[in-house]
Design an enzyme around this catalytic site. Structure first.
Site, mmCIF file in Angstrom:
data_model
loop_
_atom_site.group_PDB
_atom_site.id
_atom_site.type_symbol
_atom_site.label_atom_id
_atom_site.label_comp_id
_atom_site.label_asym_id
_atom_site.label_seq_id
_atom_site.Cartn_x
_atom_site.Cartn_y
_atom_site.Cartn_z
ATOM 1 N N GLU A 175 -35.592 8.168 -26.909
ATOM 2 C CA GLU A 175 -35.352 6.745 -26.675
ATOM 3 C C GLU A 175 -36.343 6.160 -25.679
ATOM 4 O OE1 GLU A 175 -31.911 6.175 -23.466
ATOM 5 O OE2 GLU A 175 -31.272 7.446 -25.108
ATOM 6 N N ASP A 222 -22.210 7.496 -19.741
ATOM 7 C CA ASP A 222 -23.585 7.101 -19.429
ATOM 8 C C ASP A 222 -23.699 6.455 -18.046
ATOM 9 O OD1 ASP A 222 -26.268 6.688 -19.878
ATOM 10 O OD2 ASP A 222 -25.995 5.556 -21.730
ATOM 11 N N GLU A 239 -28.016 14.676 -21.011
ATOM 12 C CA GLU A 239 -29.332 14.068 -21.199
ATOM 13 C C GLU A 239 -30.294 14.580 -20.126
ATOM 14 O OE1 GLU A 239 -31.380 9.722 -22.016
ATOM 15 O OE2 GLU A 239 -29.773 9.852 -20.566
#
Length: 909
Positions: free
Chosen positions: A457, A402, A451
């Site tokens: 989210e 991430d 992503e």
């Protein structure tokens, strides 16, 4: 500054330039061009499809000034107006004054298989022309143009050897000013909202992040001109180059390719740039296109048997603190095991002290663990060399990485490195906080998802979801994290939420709800148990990004796995009847299960249909539906396949723990039983010698059994000898049993493992940084061993330095923080030099406390940054568990990088 030396150039033919692009069948050469009275020349490349309304033709025009332009027609109708071509390096301007010196043509045909995606088996045919031009200074520019049935792409070839620095591209896509446009303000996270506008007016929809009258837009960008759609993006980007985006001046219809951060890129020549790519056709062509992957290099991995798409339950979205809670993560593992999900994804907050135990717990139930990482923990080669083999040894099968948030060349070089390293370790990977896919999943098939999307989210926006189906998800797997049924204030219906993992393709689909939320929706559970995540075929059934007459937008997409079709329909806006023509089903009768919304929740209906029928589903505002179809057969009442789970088994070790001195031998016995149920196949029991520390040995034989019936016992015996130089501490000796997964197919063996814990008596001087942590908590990032706290990643600190003194050993923390260590009652004294690390330039204030078995043994007052280290010692006689704790000094934890310099124990010999 040294004067620049002019390079000695080597003449390269068009054939040599074309070799940079890849292999293919040369079918024509030196084809003629058309010329006009003003001296301009045009070269055309037409797609491989049969002549007709949908055939694509790309025209490269060289005008009298030596400027290049590219235009594209579909069925004779312009879809891309003439846009500039060319490139500038630090030594050459190859945008003007060009003349053609060579042309070569060929047909490129490739067949390949993916591990993920909208279509596993791929076949691509593209017409290719390589045009070689020479600039006024003698430098050469190759332009490689490919045209397929679903789009066009071009790239530049720079043939000079040695270092090549590209400063900018002239590459421009030009649309009709009134073309409809669906644009996304550019950010490297690709998490901004898309807006419907026109090609000329796009800047008006851009937030206030423009530079004057120029705004930047991210890929992929969708336009509609006449009856055709154009999706602009790029393909085949790696560390040779940077990513790019599109710059647009207010009122213009031109979109210019801009390098990341407008920074030059430098590579070793000869250099082939990324493909500037336009997917062109009807919406069905756009949705089904594989052009981005077709343009990417072939797989660098020959054996892909270890790569397995699948569903995971993921706790962070619905239960944010749970990734740090071992017991709560077991709840998610239990849910995955009960419902046939392949994985549980443990996000930010996990602790190295308990992840190995969670992995053992999960694998015994037929569930594998995926583990989240901040990219800062894997940024350097040293960090990757430390972490990736470690988590692989734990039994983790994949990582989610991430926060990269960059399209620079250095970041793409990092992608190259971690992709190589994860491939070597047979670890799958999901990139979060990442750039968009550019064919990455073909070249590195362990990439299960990316992503680069404003997903679940980031809050809900039903209109956004429609746009995503025709933009972002076209170019590669999309980690949207759908199905949060129990979301407070949810803005869509249950059926629409259930449709999202069909509409949105992702090799790993991370389900967003908690076990209790799923349990409240048994109809959804049943559907999700059946849902694949990799597909044999994908079809757009109906819908589009534009508003319907009723004021809504719709997207209905069907995806096939073997002989079952899964259909997802989503609606944004006012209630409407969603229509799905079933022509994709093919011949014969089909059983169709449809799940829609009712006042009482989700409802499943079953009927028999043919390809001539149209499914009509009344949908509420922001509603939708999910469906599955399978060949009808006599007596068949549903399309379900059985959900097979791993049986409960028992593996016990004798002893389960022991104490042994260096050089001593330890007997190990193991017993494995299937208490009840059927028969296990291909059973193997072993003591894992590969995971023993250096210097340790083991004797004894593996035990195998072709079949093991319920109630039968499988036993094994080994002798383990401790290494003579083994320092004190705790060592885990793994014994495991594997058997064929009852689910069959490509499911990996079920792995049941237990650990013999061997306590090696601490002796002499023992350092806290060399001991395993029983528990660990830290205010910023992980506790660091033998370096300062650094940033959020592991291993990203600096040498421990307090008041100008550097300490080779010790712990780096950030308040508030605490670690506990087993010191076995063998150590009589603890000593450390403590203070705030110098890296904070005099800022920060902390306290240090030493506890033994929960009782305070020593403590400091508040210590401030910039001061010399303070000596801290404690009598630890008889203490079993030592705790080292850092407080924030009462003023918050900003800059509170606390160092335990040396942190040594004096232990019995």
């Amino acid at each position: 500054m040294r004067p620049r030396q002019r390079r000695t150039r080597q003449a390269v033919t068009g054939v040599a330039l074309a070799a940079l692009v890849g292999s293919g069948l040369v079918v024509a050469a030196a084809a003629p061009s058309s010329a006009t009275q003003d001296g301009s020349r045009t070269w055309s490349v037409t797609g491989p499809g049969a002549p007709g309304a949908a055939r694509l033709t790309a025209d490269v025009d060289l005008d009298a000034a030596g400027d290049l332009h590219l235009a594209v027609e579909r069925g004779g109708t312009p879809v891309l107006l003439p846009g500039r071509l060319g490139i500038t390096t630090d030594e050459h301007d190859l945008t003007t004054g060009l003349r053609l010196v060579d042309r070569r043509e060929r047909t490129v045909h490739e067949s390949y298989r993916m591990t993920t995606g909208k279509q596993l088996d791929r076949s691509a045919t593209m017409r290719e022309a390589t045009l070689t031009f020479q600039g006024a200074d003698g430098a050469r520019l190759g332009v490689v143009l490919r045209v397929s049935d679903d789009g066009i792409a071009y790239r530049y070839l720079l043939d000079e050897p040695g270092q090549v620095t590209v400063t900018q591209e002239a590459s421009t896509f030009d649309l009709p000013a009134d073309a409809k446009a669906w644009v996304q303000p550019y950010q490297p996270s690709y998490e901004t909202e898309r807006t419907e506008t026109t090609a000329a007016a796009a800047n008006e929809a851009q937030p206030k992040t423009c530079d004057g009258d120029t705004c930047s837009f991210g890929y992929p960008t969708l336009f509609k001109t006449g009856g055709s759609y154009v999706l602009l993006t790029e393909a085949d980007v790696d560390g040779r180059y940077s990513g790019s985006h599109l710059d647009h001046q207010d009122g213009s219809s031109a979109y210019r390719v801009a390098l990341a951060e407008d920074a030059p890129v430098t590579s070793q020549g000869p250099l082939a740039t990324p493909w500037r790519t336009a997917i062109v056709g009807g919406l069905d062509t756009v949705v089904g296109s594989t052009l981005v992957d077709d343009l990417a290099p072939p797989s660098k991995i020959k054996d892909t048997s270890w790569i397995r798409p699948g569903m995971d339950d993921w706790s962070w979205l619905s239960d944010g603190s749970s990734p740090g809670n071992f017991e709560r993560q077991k709840d998610f593992v239990d849910y995955a095991a009960q419902h046939g999900l392949e994985y549980t994804l443990v996000d930010a907050g996990w602790q190295a002290s308990w992840v190995p135990e969670l992995v053992r717990y999960a694998r015994a139930k037929g569930v594998d663990i995926l583990l989240w990482f901040d990219w800062n923990a894997l940024r350097t080669q040293a960090q990757r060399d430390a972490w990736l083999p470690k988590v692989k040894a734990w039994g983790v099968v994949g990582v989610k990485v991430d926060y990269m948030y960059s399209d620079t060349q250095s970041t793409f070089q990092w992608y190259d490195a971690i992709l190589r390293d994860t491939a070597e370790q047979h670890l799958m990977i999901d990139f979060h906080g990442a750039t968009i896919p550019r064919g990455l999943q073909r070249t590195w098939p362990q990439v299960t998802s990316v992503e680069a999307v404003r997903g679940e989210e980031n809050g809900q926006n039903p209109t956004r979801d429609i746009f995503l189906a025709f933009t972002r998800n076209v170019v590669g797997s999309m980690d949207y994290t759908p199905t949060w049924f129990s979301r407070p204030g949810r803005k869509d219906t249950l059926a629409r939420e259930l449709a999202l993992p069909v509409v949105f393709e992702s090799g790993w689909t991370s389900l967003g709800d908690k076990p209790e939320g799923f349990a409240a929706q048994p109809v959804a559970e049943r559907y999700l148990e059946q849902l694949p995540t990799a597909w044999d075929e994908t079809r757009l059934v109906s819908g589009g990004p534009e508003q319907q007459p009723a004021g809504d937008r719709q997207a209905v997409i069907a995806r096939r796995s073997a002989d079952r079709w899964f259909v997802g329909g989503i609606l944004a806006g006012a209630s409407d009847t969603m229509k799905a023509p079933l022509g994709f089903l093919g011949k014969g009768s089909w059983l169709l299960e449809t799940i829609g919304d009712t006042d009482g929740g989700l409802q499943r209906t079953v009927r028999t249909v043919t390809a001539a029928d149209t499914l009509e589903v009344p949908s509420a505002e922001n509603g939708g539906f999910a469906a599955v179809a399978c060949p009808a057969a006599k007596g068949r009442t549903d399309c379900e396949q059985p959900v097979v789970t791993a049986p409960a088994t028992s593996l016990t070790l004798d002893p389960a723990s022991t104490t042994a001195a260096p050089g001593a031998s330890v007997p190990v016995g193991a017993s494995f039983v299937l208490p009840q149920g059927g028969t296990l196949r291909h059973v193997r029991m072993t003591l894992d010698r590969d995971r023993l520390p250096a210097g340790w040995t083991a004797t004894g034989q593996d035990v195998t059994r072709g079949s093991l019936r319920a109630g039968e016992e499988l036993t094994g015996d080994w002798t383990v000898t401790v290494g003579k130089d083994q320092p004190g501490g705790s060592v885990e000796v793994p014994v495991w049993v594997e058997y064929a997964n009852p689910a069959g197919g490509n499911a990996p063996p079920v792995h049941v493992e237990q650990i013999l814990r061997v306590a090696i008596p601490l002796h002499g001087t023992a350092y806290a940084s060399d001991q395993p942590f029983l528990t660990e908590a830290n205010g910023w990032g992980p506790v660091e061993r033998d370096q300062s706290n650094g940033e959020t990643g592991s291993g990203d600190g600096h040498p421990l330095t307090i008041g100008g003194t550097v300490y080779d050993k010790g712990l780096g923390m950030n308040a508030t923080a605490k670690v506990t260590i087993d010191i076995q009652g063998r150590c009589t004294r603890f000593e450390a030099h403590v203070g705030v690390d110098d890296e904070n330039a005099g800022k920060g204030s902390v306290t240090f406390t030493v506890l033994g078995d929960g009782r305070q043994l020593a403590a400091t007052g508040v210590l401030k940054g910039g001061a010399a280290a303070v000596d801290l010692s404690a009598d630890t006689t008889g203490v079993q568990t030592l705790t080292l704790s850092v407080g924030d000094g009462g003023d918050g934890n900003a800059f509170d990088h606390a160092d335990w310099g040396t942190a040594a124990l004096t232990c019995a010999d």
